[in-house]
Write an enzyme that holds these catalytic residues in place. Structure first.
Site, PDB file in Angstrom:
ATOM      1  N   ARG A   1      22.310  11.447 -17.608  1.00  0.00           N
ATOM      2  CA  ARG A   1      21.956  11.470 -16.184  1.00  0.00           C
ATOM      3  C   ARG A   1      23.182  11.169 -15.326  1.00  0.00           C
ATOM      4  NH1 ARG A   1      15.822   9.184 -15.119  1.00  0.00           N
ATOM      5  NH2 ARG A   1      14.859  10.011 -17.023  1.00  0.00           N
TER       6      ARG A   1
ATOM      7  N   LYS B   1       8.551  -3.594  -3.869  1.00  0.00           N
ATOM      8  CA  LYS B   1       9.850  -3.265  -4.454  1.00  0.00           C
ATOM      9  C   LYS B   1      10.392  -4.431  -5.269  1.00  0.00           C
ATOM     10  CE  LYS B   1      14.399  -1.478  -3.174  1.00  0.00           C
ATOM     11  NZ  LYS B   1      15.296  -1.089  -2.053  1.00  0.00           N
TER      12      LYS B   1
ATOM     13  N   HIS C   1       9.603   0.958 -22.864  1.00  0.00           N
ATOM     14  CA  HIS C   1       8.818   2.180 -22.628  1.00  0.00           C
ATOM     15  C   HIS C   1       9.629   3.151 -21.775  1.00  0.00           C
ATOM     16  CE1 HIS C   1       6.439   4.543 -19.763  1.00  0.00           C
ATOM     17  NE2 HIS C   1       5.524   4.675 -20.707  1.00  0.00           N
ATOM     18  N   ASN C   2      10.205   2.655 -20.684  1.00  0.00           N
ATOM     19  CA  ASN C   2      10.954   3.525 -19.788  1.00  0.00           C
ATOM     20  C   ASN C   2      12.219   4.050 -20.454  1.00  0.00           C
ATOM     21  OD1 ASN C   2       8.964   2.690 -17.991  1.00  0.00           O
ATOM     22  ND2 ASN C   2      10.379   2.556 -16.273  1.00  0.00           N
TER      23      ASN C   2
ATOM     24  N   HIS D   1      41.203 -11.873 -37.173  1.00  0.00           N
ATOM     25  CA  HIS D   1      39.781 -12.140 -36.977  1.00  0.00           C
ATOM     26  C   HIS D   1      39.025 -12.373 -38.285  1.00  0.00           C
ATOM     27  CE1 HIS D   1      39.952 -11.582 -32.718  1.00  0.00           C
ATOM     28  NE2 HIS D   1      40.417 -10.355 -32.817  1.00  0.00           N
TER      29      HIS D   1
ATOM     30  N   SER E   1       2.368   1.857 -16.122  1.00  0.00           N
ATOM     31  CA  SER E   1       2.923   3.183 -16.360  1.00  0.00           C
ATOM     32  C   SER E   1       1.859   4.246 -16.219  1.00  0.00           C
ATOM     33  CB  SER E   1       3.546   3.273 -17.757  1.00  0.00           C
ATOM     34  OG  SER E   1       4.076   4.574 -17.957  1.00  0.00           O
TER      35      SER E   1
ATOM     36  N   GLU F   1      11.178   6.783 -22.569  1.00  0.00           N
ATOM     37  CA  GLU F   1      10.868   7.891 -21.649  1.00  0.00           C
ATOM     38  C   GLU F   1      12.150   8.652 -21.299  1.00  0.00           C
ATOM     39  OE1 GLU F   1       9.877   7.851 -16.982  1.00  0.00           O
ATOM     40  OE2 GLU F   1       8.440   6.740 -18.201  1.00  0.00           O
ATOM     41  N   TYR F   2      13.240   7.935 -21.005  1.00  0.00           N
ATOM     42  CA  TYR F   2      14.527   8.581 -20.743  1.00  0.00           C
ATOM     43  C   TYR F   2      14.919   9.448 -21.938  1.00  0.00           C
ATOM     44  CZ  TYR F   2      16.143   5.927 -16.574  1.00  0.00           C
ATOM     45  OH  TYR F   2      16.319   5.409 -15.317  1.00  0.00           O
TER      46      TYR F   2
ATOM     47  N   LEU G   1       0.810  -1.216   0.000  1.00  0.00           N
ATOM     48  CA  LEU G   1       0.000   0.000   0.000  1.00  0.00           C
ATOM     49  C   LEU G   1       0.846   1.269   0.000  1.00  0.00           C
ATOM     50  CD1 LEU G   1      -2.891  -1.086   2.400  1.00  0.00           C
ATOM     51  CD2 LEU G   1      -2.970  -0.814  -0.084  1.00  0.00           C
TER      52      LEU G   1
ATOM     53  N   LYS H   1       7.623  -2.866 -20.988  1.00  0.00           N
ATOM     54  CA  LYS H   1       7.629  -1.749 -20.033  1.00  0.00           C
ATOM     55  C   LYS H   1       9.029  -1.167 -19.897  1.00  0.00           C
ATOM     56  CE  LYS H   1       6.192   0.944 -16.629  1.00  0.00           C
ATOM     57  NZ  LYS H   1       7.345   1.386 -15.869  1.00  0.00           N
TER      58      LYS H   1
END
Length: 483
Positions: free
Chosen positions: A288, A76, A187-188, A452, A129, A191-192, A11, A184
């Site tokens: 950030r 959490k 999505h985030n 290589h 979200s 969002e960043y 809650l 999700k």
């Protein structure tokens, strides 16, 4: 006594608001929180007189639920989720559903789905979200996990989620195991990117054009009535108009160090794992990180030199260019995010509905915008679209916007105003439209120092060659590998 339709554990802000949302849509809800006082305060406060039942043990919570029982966790992410699953499983019966609505990492959700299914129960990991307001009034929901669980939770989820103009719910089944939390996560990440692009536009207005908060407020208000119409542009408009008690704009009093909860970082790591160039979102995450180095940046500003921003051109033209730059770079952010989802779907065997995902993001969530309707239309036109930039609508937008976008990036670089996401987006666009990149030289370098090998333009793909560049290396080549 009639039993509850669903139970919710946790809650905090999101959990409380989801419960209020569910109850307002006609569902009865039982609630539990590890701290018993929170249950009592909620039941005697916001939930008083409503069809919400407080419980004080998991046994009591489970016993209060209609079968098949549906228990949603809003706790959490991490070990706490695993611990709660282990406590719930012995109390549930086969066919009951455990739902994780936190920001869990998608591999954890895939692992938990397999584990819960092995115990005869069903599991859903759902992205939620929209923040506090979305949880209360209608979030975007992105559920994935056990397909058999969807019918049990669908009536609740599609009732409480946001709905777009035609009534379509911003929630549908995403896919198996970790698919919901993966979508999700992307999505985030987007969002960043969106937030960083807006911040770069703000800094260019403030530091290069010398605009004050009120002037910038007017620009964002105008932008929010056009092609950039979105939740993040809308709140930026409002933030710039908000005054502190002394009448000064409060935004200019906020310390310039940004926090993060990890989903942007996870998106970047997933892109590296898939080999997808998620450059704009990566730069948004690193921006950030750089902002957090406040003391170091202040010290560096006293030592390192660069141009002093000075603009002598047409201010109205640069603002028009900035609108185009923001829109074009935003398209690149979504193009990269969708490419990541497409590649991950192949890796993990998900059958993702890309147009449907755009529809889920059109309402309720943080990146909601009018622009998402154009993405839905793009995938309606071509469900197998490999990159949004190749859709006719988005191609035409890039054709129209890129001259202004280039002028903005040039102005930022020339005047020493950092615009890492906006310039990274342009670099990706130019790289993606370039038929021949300099990776031929890179492969030669790799073959020179590590044998290589390389492919040739005059030989079939999949045939590899090695050159003895120094005359001393011999003909032995390293085995082929791709990371």
């Amino acid at each position: 006594m009639r039993k509850s339709d669903i139970g919710l554990i946790g809650l905090a802000v999101m959990g409380e608001n989801l419960v209020m949302n569910m109850e307002s849509k006609g569902f009865s809800v039982s609630v539990y929180n590890r701290t018993a006082d929170k249950v009592t305060r909620f039941i005697e406060g916001r939930a008083k007189g409503k069809n919400i039942v407080g419980t004080y043990s998991l046994e009591e919570l489970v016993a209060s639920l209609e079968k098949p029982r549906k228990v949603m966790m809003m706790i959490k992410a991490g070990q706490a989720v695993d611990d709660m699953i282990d406590r719930l499983l012995p109390l549930l019966e086969d066919g009951d559903v455990i739902i994780d609505g936190g920001n869990s990492h998608f591999p954890d959700t895939a692992r938990r789905t397999a584990y819960v299914e092995s115990q005869g129960k069903l599991y859903i990991g759902t992205g939620v979200s929209g923040g506090e307001e979305g949880a209360l009034k209608g979030p975007s929901l992105m559920p994935g996990g056990s397909p058999a669980a969807w019918e049990a939770v669908k009536p609740i989820f599609q009732s409480i989620c946001a709905h777009v103009e035609d009534g379509s719910p911003c929630c549908d089944w995403v896919g198996e195991n970790g698919a919901g939390h993966f979508v999700k996560m992307v999505h985030n990440g987007i969002e960043y990117g969106d937030m960083q692009l807006i911040c770069e536009a703000y800094q260019l207005m403030r530091d290069l054009l010398g605009m004050d908060a009120d002037e910038m407020h007017e620009v964002f208000a105008r932008w929010n009535t056009g092609k950039l119409d979105s939740y993040l542009i809308e709140i930026t408009r409002d933030i710039l108009a908000y005054k502190d008690t002394d009448g000064a704009p409060i935004v200019e009093k906020i310390l310039d160090t940004a926090g993060q909860k990890g989903t942007g970082k996870w998106t970047g790591i997933a892109a590296l794992d898939e080999g997808v160039p998620l450059t704009l979102i990566g730069e948004a995450v690193f921006a950030r990180c750089l902002s957090a180095m406040k003391a170091e940046r202040v010290a560096a500003s006293e030592v390192l030199t660069g141009p002093k921003p000075a603009f002598a051109g047409d201010k109205a033209q640069l603002l028009a260019d900035l609108e185009n730059a923001l829109y074009a770079a935003k398209i690149v952010s979504y193009a990269q995010g969708y490419t990541l989802m497409r590649d991950a779907a192949k890796t993990y065997g998900w059958n993702l509905n890309y147009g449907g995902i755009a529809l889920m993001w059109r309402g309720g969530c943080i990146i909601r915008s009018a622009f998402l309707g154009k993405i839905k239309e793009a995938f309606d036109r071509d469900p197998a679209l490999t990159n949004l930039l190749l859709d006719p609508y988005f191609k035409s937008v890039m054709d129209e916007a890129q001259a202004g976008w280039r002028r903005v990036c040039a102005a930022a670089i020339t005047n020493g105003v950092p615009a890492p996401a906006m310039t990274a987006a342009l670099g990706y666009y130019d790289g993606y439209r370039t038929a021949r990149l300099p990776a031929n030289l890179l492969q030669a370098q790799r073959d020179y120092f590590g044998a290589h090998t390389y492919e040739r333009i005059d030989a079939p793909r999949g045939q590899f060659f090695h050159t003895n560049w120094t005359g001393e290396g011999g003909d032995t080549a390293a085995s082929q590998y791709t990371v």
